[in-house]
Design a protein around this motif. Structure first.
Motif, PDB file in Angstrom:
ATOM      1  N   ALA A  57       0.839  -1.203   0.000  1.00 48.49           N
ATOM      2  CA  ALA A  57       0.000   0.000   0.000  1.00 48.49           C
ATOM      3  C   ALA A  57       0.872   1.251   0.000  1.00 48.49           C
ATOM      4  N   PRO A  58       0.415   2.326  -0.624  1.00 49.76           N
ATOM      5  CA  PRO A  58       1.196   3.574  -0.618  1.00 49.76           C
ATOM      6  C   PRO A  58       1.253   4.187   0.765  1.00 49.76           C
ATOM      7  N   GLY A  59       2.317   4.934   1.019  1.00 43.44           N
ATOM      8  CA  GLY A  59       2.465   5.609   2.300  1.00 43.44           C
ATOM      9  C   GLY A  59       2.928   4.722   3.424  1.00 43.44           C
ATOM     10  N   VAL A  60       3.327   3.490   3.113  1.00 40.06           N
ATOM     11  CA  VAL A  60       3.770   2.523   4.126  1.00 40.06           C
ATOM     12  C   VAL A  60       5.251   2.232   3.906  1.00 40.06           C
ATOM     13  N   GLU A  61       6.003   2.170   4.996  1.00 42.44           N
ATOM     14  CA  GLU A  61       7.419   1.844   4.886  1.00 42.44           C
ATOM     15  C   GLU A  61       7.593   0.454   4.272  1.00 42.44           C
ATOM     16  N   MET A  62       8.536   0.336   3.342  1.00 41.13           N
ATOM     17  CA  MET A  62       8.741  -0.941   2.673  1.00 41.13           C
ATOM     18  C   MET A  62       9.656  -1.835   3.502  1.00 41.13           C
ATOM     19  N   LEU A  63       9.068  -2.895   4.048  1.00 45.48           N
ATOM     20  CA  LEU A  63       9.828  -3.850   4.847  1.00 45.48           C
ATOM     21  C   LEU A  63      10.420  -4.927   3.937  1.00 45.48           C
ATOM     22  N   GLY A  64      11.309  -5.722   4.530  1.00 42.35           N
ATOM     23  CA  GLY A  64      11.954  -6.773   3.759  1.00 42.35           C
ATOM     24  C   GLY A  64      10.988  -7.803   3.212  1.00 42.35           C
ATOM     25  N   SER A  65       9.863  -7.994   3.886  1.00 39.45           N
ATOM     26  CA  SER A  65       8.885  -8.976   3.428  1.00 39.45           C
ATOM     27  C   SER A  65       8.110  -8.497   2.213  1.00 39.45           C
ATOM     28  N   LYS A  66       8.203  -7.215   1.897  1.00 42.29           N
ATOM     29  CA  LYS A  66       7.489  -6.649   0.751  1.00 42.29           C
ATOM     30  C   LYS A  66       8.405  -6.375  -0.432  1.00 42.29           C
ATOM     31  N   ALA A  67       9.652  -6.025  -0.164  1.00 42.70           N
ATOM     32  CA  ALA A  67      10.581  -5.668  -1.228  1.00 42.70           C
ATOM     33  C   ALA A  67      11.010  -6.894  -2.026  1.00 42.70           C
ATOM     34  N   ASP A  68      11.467  -6.655  -3.258  1.00 48.60           N
ATOM     35  CA  ASP A  68      12.047  -7.665  -4.137  1.00 48.60           C
ATOM     36  C   ASP A  68      11.001  -8.588  -4.739  1.00 48.60           C
ATOM     37  N   GLN A  69       9.737  -8.265  -4.572  1.00 49.26           N
ATOM     38  CA  GLN A  69       8.658  -9.108  -5.077  1.00 49.26           C
ATOM     39  C   GLN A  69       8.309  -8.717  -6.512  1.00 49.26           C
ATOM     40  N   ILE A  70       8.044  -9.720  -7.355  1.00 49.97           N
ATOM     41  CA  ILE A  70       7.511  -9.458  -8.685  1.00 49.97           C
ATOM     42  C   ILE A  70       6.033  -9.120  -8.536  1.00 49.97           C
ATOM     43  N   VAL A  71       5.654  -7.948  -9.051  1.00 51.11           N
ATOM     44  CA  VAL A  71       4.270  -7.482  -8.929  1.00 51.11           C
ATOM     45  C   VAL A  71       3.717  -7.194 -10.323  1.00 51.11           C
ATOM     46  N   GLU A  72       2.405  -7.162 -10.415  1.00 51.74           N
ATOM     47  CA  GLU A  72       1.731  -6.818 -11.665  1.00 51.74           C
ATOM     48  C   GLU A  72       0.614  -5.834 -11.356  1.00 51.74           C
ATOM     49  N   PHE A  73       0.430  -4.880 -12.254  1.00 56.79           N
ATOM     50  CA  PHE A  73      -0.589  -3.848 -12.062  1.00 56.79           C
ATOM     51  C   PHE A  73      -0.863  -3.178 -13.404  1.00 56.79           C
ATOM     52  N   SER A  74      -1.944  -2.426 -13.451  1.00 58.11           N
ATOM     53  CA  SER A  74      -2.315  -1.727 -14.678  1.00 58.11           C
ATOM     54  C   SER A  74      -2.585  -0.270 -14.354  1.00 58.11           C
ATOM     55  N   GLY A  75      -2.673   0.541 -15.385  1.00 58.78           N
ATOM     56  CA  GLY A  75      -2.914   1.973 -15.217  1.00 58.78           C
ATOM     57  C   GLY A  75      -2.392   2.714 -16.433  1.00 58.78           C
ATOM     58  N   HIS A  76      -1.927   3.935 -16.210  1.00 57.61           N
ATOM     59  CA  HIS A  76      -1.401   4.718 -17.334  1.00 57.61           C
ATOM     60  C   HIS A  76      -0.253   5.598 -16.865  1.00 57.61           C
ATOM     61  N   PHE A  77       0.671   5.864 -17.782  1.00 53.69           N
ATOM     62  CA  PHE A  77       1.772   6.759 -17.484  1.00 53.69           C
ATOM     63  C   PHE A  77       1.270   8.206 -17.468  1.00 53.69           C
ATOM     64  N   ILE A  78       1.831   8.989 -16.551  1.00 47.22           N
ATOM     65  CA  ILE A  78       1.460  10.397 -16.425  1.00 47.22           C
ATOM     66  C   ILE A  78       2.399  11.219 -17.304  1.00 47.22           C
ATOM     67  N   PRO A  79       1.862  11.931 -18.277  1.00 47.10           N
ATOM     68  CA  PRO A  79       2.720  12.685 -19.207  1.00 47.10           C
ATOM     69  C   PRO A  79       3.575  13.730 -18.491  1.00 47.10           C
ATOM     70  N   GLY A  80       4.765  13.993 -19.048  1.00 46.43           N
ATOM     71  CA  GLY A  80       5.635  15.044 -18.530  1.00 46.43           C
ATOM     72  C   GLY A  80       6.385  14.683 -17.272  1.00 46.43           C
ATOM     73  N   THR A  81       6.481  13.388 -16.944  1.00 47.43           N
ATOM     74  CA  THR A  81       7.168  12.998 -15.704  1.00 47.43           C
ATOM     75  C   THR A  81       8.446  12.209 -15.974  1.00 47.43           C
ATOM     76  N   ASP A  82       8.914  12.178 -17.212  1.00 47.09           N
ATOM     77  CA  ASP A  82      10.112  11.388 -17.522  1.00 47.09           C
ATOM     78  C   ASP A  82      11.351  11.996 -16.873  1.00 47.09           C
ATOM     79  N   VAL A  83      12.129  11.184 -16.194  1.00 52.17           N
ATOM     80  CA  VAL A  83      13.418  11.601 -15.620  1.00 52.17           C
ATOM     81  C   VAL A  83      14.446  10.523 -15.907  1.00 52.17           C
ATOM     82  N   LEU A  84      15.698  10.901 -15.844  1.00 57.01           N
ATOM     83  CA  LEU A  84      16.796   9.961 -16.044  1.00 57.01           C
ATOM     84  C   LEU A  84      17.527   9.727 -14.727  1.00 57.01           C
ATOM     85  N   ILE A  85      17.949   8.497 -14.506  1.00 58.13           N
ATOM     86  CA  ILE A  85      18.776   8.137 -13.356  1.00 58.13           C
ATOM     87  C   ILE A  85      20.108   7.653 -13.917  1.00 58.13           C
ATOM     88  N   LYS A  86      21.168   8.348 -13.613  1.00 57.75           N
ATOM     89  CA  LYS A  86      22.455   8.087 -14.253  1.00 57.75           C
ATOM     90  C   LYS A  86      23.202   6.918 -13.625  1.00 57.75           C
TER      91      LYS A  86
END
Length: 263
Positions: A57-86
């Motif tokens: 759920a959003p707004g919840v600290e990510m514990l080890g039992s939640k991280a690294d999991q393969i997840v699936e979801f649907s929705g849409h990309f929000i325009p104008g939010t592209d960023v690069l991580i170097k």
């Protein structure tokens, strides 16, 4: 000394030492058993896709039992939010992750997820995110710490921090991010010109060793040995006292004989 050890009181003491040592060895085994901890979530569980909205759920600290999991979801990309991580590696090549905000269907408080949708070698403007309803399958990962970018010539961010992106985008985001392994629309793969798909494997699942428990385990073994050593010392002291008494009696008898008048 063996005759002394077979006295009833020392046999009873030996049985007591054996009982105490058994307890110490049991405690030692428990400490050794507690010195290693298994991974919170095993790989055979993390690699089975689960719905994002049911797993985290959003707004919840990510514990080890939640991280690294393969997840699936649907929705849409929000325009104008592209960023690069170097400084992201793909097939031994250094480049950039392309990250976009993704509005997740059914998410609490209409929260969005930062999604790594691909990799590109240059810091040029990436191709636009796919439009329409998109289905994503990817790995849920914990956020990275925010870091300021002091290189004004490079627009890419240094880390993927959901808190930093939330401020930049002015959006409510899930804690963490998802590396998209597949993007589909109506069951068909989505192409992204100029971007290479990425795959982030599961994190190392090594058991952790608590050396303090190992030390306590060794300590209990030493205590078990000390119980037998203490029994041995008591038997030896009893034997020594007996020998001293015999020597004193012999000396007393010799002195008595010397004092007898000669006929």
């Amino acid at each position: 000394m063996l005759k002394t050890a077979f006295k009833p009181k020392w046999i009873a003491a030996l049985l007591g030492a054996l009982l105490i040592a058994t307890g110490f060895v049991a405690l030692s085994g428990w400490q050794f058993g507690s010195s290693t901890t298994e991974p919170v979530v095993k790989i055979d569980e993390t690699e089975v896709p689960v719905p994002l909205t049911e797993h985290y759920a959003p707004g919840v600290e990510m514990l080890g039992s939640k991280a690294d999991q393969i997840v699936e979801f649907s929705g849409h990309f929000i325009p104008g939010t592209d960023v690069l991580i170097k400084d992201r590696v793909d097939d031994d090549n250094l480049g950039n992750w392309v990250v976009s905000a993704f509005a997740v269907d059914g998410a609490k408080d209409d929260a969005a997820m930062a999604v790594v949708r691909g990799w590109q070698p240059e810091t040029t403007t990436p191709s636009s995110a796919p439009k329409g309803t998109i289905e994503i399958t990817g790995r849920l990962l914990p956020p990275e710490g925010p870091e300021l970018n002091y290189d004004l010539r490079n627009p890419a961010l240094a880390t993927l921090s959901s808190a930093q992106l939330s401020n930049n985008w002015d959006l409510k985001l899930y804690t963490g991010f998802v590396t998209a392994h597949s993007l589909t629309a109506n069951g068909q793969p989505v192409t992204q010109p100029g971007l290479e798909s990425i795959y982030v494997g599961p994190q190392p699942q090594e058991a952790q060793i608590n050396w303090l428990n190992v030390f306590y385990g060794i300590e209990w073994v030493v205590f078990a040995g000390f119980a037998f050593f203490l029994w041995y010392r008591m038997v030896r002291d009893d034997y020594q006292r007996g020998m001293d008494d015999i020597a004193e009696d012999a000396a007393a008898q010799a002195a008595a004989r010397e004092q007898l008048p000669e006929n």
